[in-house]
Design a protein around this motif. Structure first.
Motif, PDB file in Angstrom:
ATOM      1  N   VAL A  37       0.864  -1.180   0.000  1.00  0.00           N
ATOM      2  CA  VAL A  37       0.000   0.000   0.000  1.00  0.00           C
ATOM      3  C   VAL A  37       0.901   1.231   0.000  1.00  0.00           C
ATOM      4  N   MET A  94     -10.161  -1.075   1.736  1.00  0.00           N
ATOM      5  CA  MET A  94      -9.686  -1.946   0.648  1.00  0.00           C
ATOM      6  C   MET A  94      -8.688  -2.974   1.189  1.00  0.00           C
ATOM      7  N   VAL A 126      -1.810  -1.135  -3.862  1.00  0.00           N
ATOM      8  CA  VAL A 126      -2.998  -0.344  -3.561  1.00  0.00           C
ATOM      9  C   VAL A 126      -2.528   1.088  -3.339  1.00  0.00           C
ATOM     10  N   SER A 171      -4.596  -1.357  -7.656  1.00  0.00           N
ATOM     11  CA  SER A 171      -5.918  -0.833  -7.324  1.00  0.00           C
ATOM     12  C   SER A 171      -5.768   0.633  -6.956  1.00  0.00           C
TER      13      SER A 171
END
Lengths: 248, 464
Positions: free
Chosen positions: B322, B340, B426, B455
């Motif tokens: 992330v 998420m 992410v 994402s």
């Protein structure tokens, strides 16, 4: 040369059409179609299926005989009730030309280093199931070619036999090319176009590249609902329709 | 079969043989004459003439089958192979470098160097495992160090491609492998477990940091099986300089049950590269071997190992990265990102999370962390990153934190994702602004270039 093996179509027009379309869409074209038997029985489109194969044979395809093809022109001995009733129905729905085509199919064909036979090569007319390593060994040892390609069991598999007699069974992954190494002998069981029984309802077939000696198994999804509805509409046993959904 | 006649000066299928560079028990390696601008090549010829060991033949068949299917810097590039019926051979890239075997006279190595070597081998193993191949013979002589520092694995004679027939499986009753490095399940004949390679790498790291092999070099099946119940001496007993975190990692690699090892080679590499964040368990401080009674009990229960449960594939144990950007994301955006992450981590309990923040440097060389202010900034970012992840309530060991310093955030994120074999990035979308339309967005660049899924998270916009 690229060979496409199709077997156990069992009058399933939807599955057969989907496989032919899949094979036609390949970047490398198929040079020869080889049909390993059981074109009829179980499904609702025997006449169309046999006609299509007969036309392809006229253009150079090879087709051999399966037990259902034999039964459709003769007696359905040794079959379970559902299969026997489907065979009786099939016989009534084939025209004379189609019956004659099935009648004349050879039991086996040798093509270069390859033997094509529907079931066990040691006794092609006894229709024995090659379901394990021992049966695979018997079939391979009976053949004189390096490679043997068969159908009948409706489950894709490969068996390799080394020159010191060790047998390697293998379950192929669809889409992965598997080299049939030159120093071994191999038995390829292709899986069924029209009635898969390995839990995956998608139609099965395989391609073999004679240059690289690699075999690739394929799965092709098709309109199962339509094939199943036709079986019910024809008045064939309902179990023959439901098993298409389950792939069993 | 006639003995292959290969010798200096002979020409085989257009390849001119130069000199013999290695003669092993199973094969002979020849250098091939190549032009100055061409990739150096070698020819590997199996020793079939002697033919006494059927494994030499089968191993060669396996390598002939597997090597052409492998790509990337972590394996030698396959060039050609000869027809087995006339003259079997494989022509492949000659990796210009030395094997880890050449380091044996230098053992023991400093722990930091062992961790660095281990991390680079783990990255190579991860690349191999992602190509569906388990090596099954990881040892110093089968690991080549490229001039770039990348590790390349060689010799796939005992390997198993999980999507191809395993010719070795049915062929022999004795397990094949190299005694000091072979995983317990491999001793029992299991050949489909990628984590067997992590055990071998653990043995290698143990050897490199202590100078002693954890299980010796047993020559009998009985001796090999001893590793199923007899634990090795903890590395720190032999080499007190070995830090607890490295002992933790090595002993986790050497767990008898593959389930207790790192789920993937990529996760092992991540641990070796972030020593400060390795969660320490009892393994880290273990002293001495287990007592006789404990070992004896294990020996009696060895059957339970025989039914090792097959672990899920690497897809179930991904490393999720992330990329947190404090400058542009407000609280709703941060909440959306965390939601998420919760979804992903909840669905895959063995996943690892790498929380990354990019500390943007104005220009290379002008501001570096070498000064006090820079170091302060770096530490402050780490603290903020931990704070950001706190609401996720992830267990220690499931999450690591990294502050990258770079002039281009997108490049930094991409580099990190590539070198750590990240499976999923992410990151937040930049808020709508003139800056974004002028400069483009970092997430856009990352999404276009990333080696994995990306994402891009945006908080649901309020209705007007």
């Amino acid at each position: 040369m690229l060979i496409a093996f199709l077997t156990d179509i069992h009058s399933n027009r939807e599955a057969f059409s989907a496989v032919l379309a899949h094979a036609a869409a390949r970047t490398k074209p198929v040079d020869r179609f080889v049909f390993l038997g059981d074109y009829v029985g179980y499904g609702a489109d025997p006449q169309w299926t046999v006609e299509t194969i007969a036309e392809m044979v006229d253009k150079g395809a090879i087709a051999i005989r399966g037990n259902h093809d034999e039964a459709a022109v003769g007696a359905a001995h040794g079959m379970n009730p559902a299969a026997a009733s489907a065979i009786e129905w099939t016989n009534r729905h084939l025209d004379k030309a189609a019956l004659r085509f099935l009648e004349r199919l050879p039991l086996e064909v040798v093509d270069d280093d390859r033997l094509y036979v529907h079931a066990d090569a040691s006794a092609p007319d006894r229709w024995l199931y090659v379901i394990d390593g021992e049966a695979a060994r018997i079939s391979l040892e009976a053949a004189e070619t390096r490679l043997v390609f068969s159908g009948h069991v409706h489950v894709p598999a490969i068996y390799g036999l080394s020159n010191i007699g060790k047998l390697t069974p293998f379950k192929p992954t669809p889409g992965v090319a598997i080299p049939l190494l030159a120093q071994r002998r191999w038995l390829g069981l292709i899986g069924s176009v029209g009635q898969p029984r390995d839990g995956d309802p998608a139609a099965a077939y395989a391609t073999y590249d004679t240059h690289s000696a690699e075999i690739t198994f394929h799965r092709v999804p098709y309109d199962v609902d339509k094939a199943a509805e036709k079986i019910l509409a024809a008045g064939l046993p309902a179990g023959l329709a439901s098993r298409l959904h389950a792939g069993r | 079969m006639a003995a292959p006649r290969v010798g200096p000066g002979s020409v085989i299928d257009g390849y001119q043989i130069d000199s013999q560079i290695h003669k092993g028990g199973m094969a002979t390696i020849w250098a091939i004459k190549t032009g100055p601008d061409e990739t150096p090549l070698i020819m590997k010829v199996p020793r079939l003439a002697e033919g006494e060991d059927p494994a030499a033949i089968v191993g060669f068949e396996m390598e002939q089958m597997i090597l052409p299917r492998l790509t990337g810097p972590h394996v030698p590039r396959f060039v050609a192979s000869g027809d087995f019926r006339t003259l079997p051979y494989i022509v492949m890239e000659w990796i210009q470098g030395k094997s880890l075997h050449t380091r044996l006279p230098d053992l023991p190595l400093p722990p930091e160097e062992v961790a660095d070597i281990g991390a680079r081998v783990a990255v190579a193993l991860d690349a191999l495992h992602r190509q569906q191949v388990v090596h099954l013979d990881v040892k110093p002589s089968n690991v080549m160090v490229r001039p770039t520092g990348e590790m390349a694995l060689i010799d796939f004679g005992l390997s198993h491609h999980l999507q191809l027939p395993d010719l070795l499986d049915e062929e022999f009753r004795l397990p094949y492998g190299t005694a000091p490095y072979m995983a317990p399940e491999q001793v029992l004949g299991e050949r489909s477990e990628p984590r067997s390679d992590l055990f071998a790498l653990g043995s290698l790291m143990y050897f490199f940091v202590t100078g002693t092999r954890p299980f010796g070099d047993p020559q009998s099946l009985k001796g090999l099986k001893k590793r199923l119940w007899r634990d090795p001496e903890p590395p720190r007993d032999l080499r007190p300089e070995c830090p607890p975190w490295l002992q933790e990692i090595i002993l986790r690699c050497l767990e008898v049950n593959p389930e207790n090892r790192h789920p993937t080679a990529a996760q092992l590499a991540l641990d070796l590269r972030t020593p400060a964040q390795v969660p320490l368990t009892a393994r880290a401080e273990r002293k001495g071997q287990d007592g006789f009674i404990t070992a004896f009990k294990r020996r009696m229960e060895v059957d339970s190992i025989l039914t090792v449960k097959k672990g899920p594939a690497a897809g179930d144990a991904p490393i999720i990265m992330v990329a947190v950007d404090f400058t542009t994301t407000g609280e709703p955006a941060a909440n959306a990102m965390r939601a998420m992450i919760r979804q992903l981590m909840g669905a895959m309990p063995r996943a690892r999370l790498a929380c990354v923040n990019v500390l943007k440097l104005r220009r290379i060389g002008l501001d570096t962390t070498l000064d006090d202010e820079g170091e302060h900034k770096h530490l402050q970012r780490l603290i903020e990153l931990r704070h950001w992840a706190r609401p996720l309530e992830l267990p220690e060991g499931a999450v690591t934190f990294h502050v990258l310093e770079a002039t281009s955030p997108a490049d930094a994120i991409l580099d990190y994702a590539r070198s750590n074999h990240i499976d999923h990035i992410v990151m937040g979308a930049r808020e709508r602004s003139t800056m974004r339309s002028l400069l483009g967005s970092v997430s856009g660049e990352v999404a276009a270039e990333a080696p994995c899924t990306v994402s891009v998270v945006r908080a649901r916009a309020e209705e007007d």
